[in-house]
Design an enzyme around this catalytic site. Sequence first.
Site, mmCIF file in Angstrom:
data_model
loop_
_atom_site.group_PDB
_atom_site.id
_atom_site.type_symbol
_atom_site.label_atom_id
_atom_site.label_comp_id
_atom_site.label_asym_id
_atom_site.label_seq_id
_atom_site.Cartn_x
_atom_site.Cartn_y
_atom_site.Cartn_z
ATOM 1 N N HIS A 103 0.811 -1.213 0.000
ATOM 2 C CA HIS A 103 0.000 0.000 0.000
ATOM 3 C C HIS A 103 0.850 1.272 0.000
ATOM 4 O O HIS A 103 1.902 1.338 0.625
ATOM 5 C CB HIS A 103 -0.923 0.012 1.221
ATOM 6 C CG HIS A 103 -0.189 -0.018 2.529
ATOM 7 N ND1 HIS A 103 0.247 1.113 3.172
ATOM 8 C CD2 HIS A 103 0.192 -1.056 3.310
ATOM 9 C CE1 HIS A 103 0.850 0.791 4.292
ATOM 10 N NE2 HIS A 103 0.837 -0.528 4.408
ATOM 11 N N ASP A 104 0.399 2.255 -0.747
ATOM 12 C CA ASP A 104 0.958 3.611 -0.752
ATOM 13 C C ASP A 104 2.379 3.694 -1.330
ATOM 14 O O ASP A 104 3.047 4.718 -1.164
ATOM 15 C CB ASP A 104 0.942 4.215 0.657
ATOM 16 C CG ASP A 104 -0.455 4.262 1.249
ATOM 17 O OD1 ASP A 104 -1.245 5.126 0.827
ATOM 18 O OD2 ASP A 104 -0.767 3.423 2.113
ATOM 19 N N GLY A 121 4.982 -1.022 2.816
ATOM 20 C CA GLY A 121 4.170 0.168 2.595
ATOM 21 C C GLY A 121 4.971 1.449 2.529
ATOM 22 O O GLY A 121 5.993 1.604 3.203
#
Length: 252
Positions: A103-104, A121
Site C-alpha cells: 500500500h501507498d 508500505g
Amino acid sequence: MTSIHPAAIVEEGAKLGANCEIQAYAIVKQWAVLGDRVQVHHFAAVGGNSQDLKFDPATPSGARIGSGTRIRENVTIHRATEPNGYTEIGENCLLMASSHVAHDCVVGRNVVIANAVLLAGHVTVGDNAILGGGSAFHQFVRVGEGAIVGGTARITRDIPPFVMATERDKVIGLNLIGLRRRGVPPKTVGQLKDAFRLVYFTSGNIRGLAAGALADGAFDSPEARRFLEFFSGGTRGFAGTRRRQSEVEEGD
C-alpha cells in the site's frame, strides 16, 4: 483492443486503458486503474486491499498502473490506505513473478522489479531503478533514480540515486554501467563521482555535507544536484559504505 482471457476477473469499477491484456486467472480489482498496453499475467492481483491492520476496506482508494507496464505471474499490488490515495506504478515498468508492491508505494518509470522482490508500505522507487531478485525493502524507504539493488539485499535505509547497493544497507559505488547505458555524459559522471566521494568519504554529517555542496554551487549538472538533494529528505537515514557506516548511522 483490450483482451480479457477466459477465467480472468475484472471487477466492476476497474478502469482499463486501450490495448491491455488480462491473462487467465488474473484479478483486476474494482479499485485498479490501468493505463494503455498494460499486461497482467496469470494469477496476478492488482488493486487488492492493504494488509495494514488498521485499514478500513471501505476507504475509497486505488492502485494506478502506468502505460506499457508488464505485471508478471503471481504479482500482488495493493491499494493505498489514505482516502482518494493511490499506490502508483509508473510507465514501462516490469514487475517480475511473485513480487509484491504494498500500500501507498510510489514506483517511477522504467523500473525493473525482479522476482520475489518485497516492497513494504510507503516505499518510493525512482525512475530507471533496478531491484534485484528477492530483495526486501522496509516501509518508508526511498530508492533513488538510477540505483541498482543486488539480489536478496535487505534494505532498511534510503538508497541514493545512481548508486549500487547490496547486502544489508551497503552502498558499494556508483552505477556506472547504468549511467553509460542511459548516455549520461562523461562530465556529468565525473561530477557524480566527486559528489559521491564528498558524501561518503568526507568526515561530517552527511546531510550537512550535501547541503553545503549545493549551497556552494560547485555541482552544476542536474544529476549531481539531484544526488545531493536526495540527502535533504527521508526519515530512514541513509545506506552507507563500509568505510563510514558508523558515521552515517550516528550523523542522521
